[in-house]
Design an enzyme around this catalytic site. Structure first.
Site, PDB file in Angstrom:
ATOM      1  N   LYS A   1       1.121   4.179   7.011  1.00 28.16           N
ATOM      2  CA  LYS A   1       0.413   5.065   6.086  1.00 28.16           C
ATOM      3  C   LYS A   1       0.877   6.502   6.293  1.00 28.16           C
ATOM      4  CE  LYS A   1      -2.687   2.056   4.412  1.00 28.16           C
ATOM      5  NZ  LYS A   1      -1.888   0.903   4.919  1.00 28.16           N
TER       6      LYS A   1
ATOM      7  N   SER B   1       0.810  -1.222   0.000  1.00 31.67           N
ATOM      8  CA  SER B   1       0.000   0.000   0.000  1.00 31.67           C
ATOM      9  C   SER B   1       0.841   1.270   0.000  1.00 31.67           C
ATOM     10  CB  SER B   1      -0.945   0.016   1.203  1.00 31.67           C
ATOM     11  OG  SER B   1      -0.222   0.179   2.397  1.00 31.67           O
TER      12      SER B   1
END
Lengths: 215, 215
Positions: free
Chosen positions: A172, A135
């Site tokens: 993230k 990701s």
DNA sequence: AAAAATAGTGTTCATTTGTTCACCACAAAT
DNA sequence: ATTTGTGGTGAACAAATGAACACTATTTTT
């Protein structure tokens, strides 16, 4: 740049300040320094500090208590010949995070890795986390990479962080806007995670480094 | 122990303290915190701190100025472990490569970095190269990254290598097909380099690791 | 021999800083 | 309806702390 020579006394005092800072979380007062060295007058201590400032090892904020900060660039090892323990630091590698357990619980520790001391700030208790998933590939963080994490409970917008949502740990980019926390992946195929339940969310730390090994 | 939930205000204050500490080298005073948040009374600030202590995020030394230390948490590892020379390996960092000079000529060496022994094979004379440009971003190698290079003169198709063309040193993917050597970047904006003059081309080594530091 | 840097004592003073008290206001939980 | 937790003001006070001065003494440099 030339580093000015310290006297024996000055060196010991500098080193005391450094140690005090590291152990306490804040710098010592003049009197605390004096007490440790048996110097009864604050003036005697102050002149040592002034000397250290003059030689570029310290910064002192006037009229502020404990307003001492150590100049890290200058503090660099005076005699950098041997690769001793001081230049290196071993930090734990976290593999899978067991549900409900503290991140650094023993069962989660998979090994350890050596990171060059110059990359680490002394005060922090870094750890490394093995990245799972892709990701964050657009940020150059790939599956299997090791991210070096500096534990902290806050973050600024745009920081790459390690966050925990219920029992998942994820890497993230952090964004806090309009009272809403979003965790933004760096991969078109993924959508930002909007944190609904603040109870189950916490910031574990900030990613300060990435280490990848091929083959 | 479960961390207790912080209020919005408390979290911001904790944040501020941490940042202040990191930037200044010492913790803030009550008034400095108050000033930043527009809290005019030190008492208002103190109660926030007391709450943070109660919830286990801070330690406060009574009656001491700036006597705030942030709790590095039971979750987080106590102390980084210092290790010995045997577990580590120091490899040179190559900065700019001077025209015509051997890669590892003294003039090219910019510093050194410690790499965990487990990543290195004993026999090799690894070195590190600071990457310039973004031709390999799709391979997760960014401008400013440090690539760890194992010197070798051969490479297999698909290997990420450090190559030398006349006096340029570059990181690319190696491909040898139909008697033609191509150096393939990992960025749509760049085109493969076809090696025309084999005299001026040589393989310097294979990239075995990538190290990136943020901030 | 003189000047400068180092190392220190004791004292005084002005600021900085943490602590405490009384009081106000609001929201959530009991 | 009352308690509890949060978030705040303003003032007063005592302790902690840095700054300054005069004076002494030893070592190093010029």
């Amino acid at each position: 740049m030339e580093k000015k020579q310290l006297t024996d006394r000055q060196e010991k005092i500098l080193s005391f300040i450094q140690q005090f800072q590291q152990e306490s979380g804040y710098p010592p007062t003049l009197r605390e320094i004096g007490k440790h060295f048996g110097i009864s007058s604050t003036f005697g201590v102050k002149r040592h500090l002034d000397a250290l400032v003059k030689k570029g090892y310290l910064n002192i904020l006037g009229n502020a208590s404990r307003g001492i900060s150590i100049n890290k660039d200058e503090l660099f090892n005076p005699e950098p010949i041997n690769i001793s323990e001081k230049e290196s630091n071993k930090i734990p590698i976290i593999g899978r995070v067991a549900a409900g357990s503290p991140i650094l619980a023993e069962e989660n520790i998979e090994g350890s890795v050596l990171i060059d001391q110059t990359f680490l700030k002394k005060s922090d208790n870094y750890f490394a986390l093995k990245v799972k998933g892709d990701s964050m590939i657009d940020a150059g963080i790939f599956d299997g990479d090791l991210v070096i994490v500096s534990p902290q409970v806050y973050a600024n917008n745009g920081d790459i962080i390690v966050a925990r949502i219920s029992d998942e740990v994820t890497v993230k980019i952090y964004e806090f806007k309009n009272q809403v926390v979003k965790l933004i992946p760096q991969n078109k195929d993924y959508k930002p995670i909007v944190v609904e339940n603040k109870e189950e969310f916490s910031i574990v730390g900030k990613v300060t480094g990435v280490l990848r090994w091929l083959n």
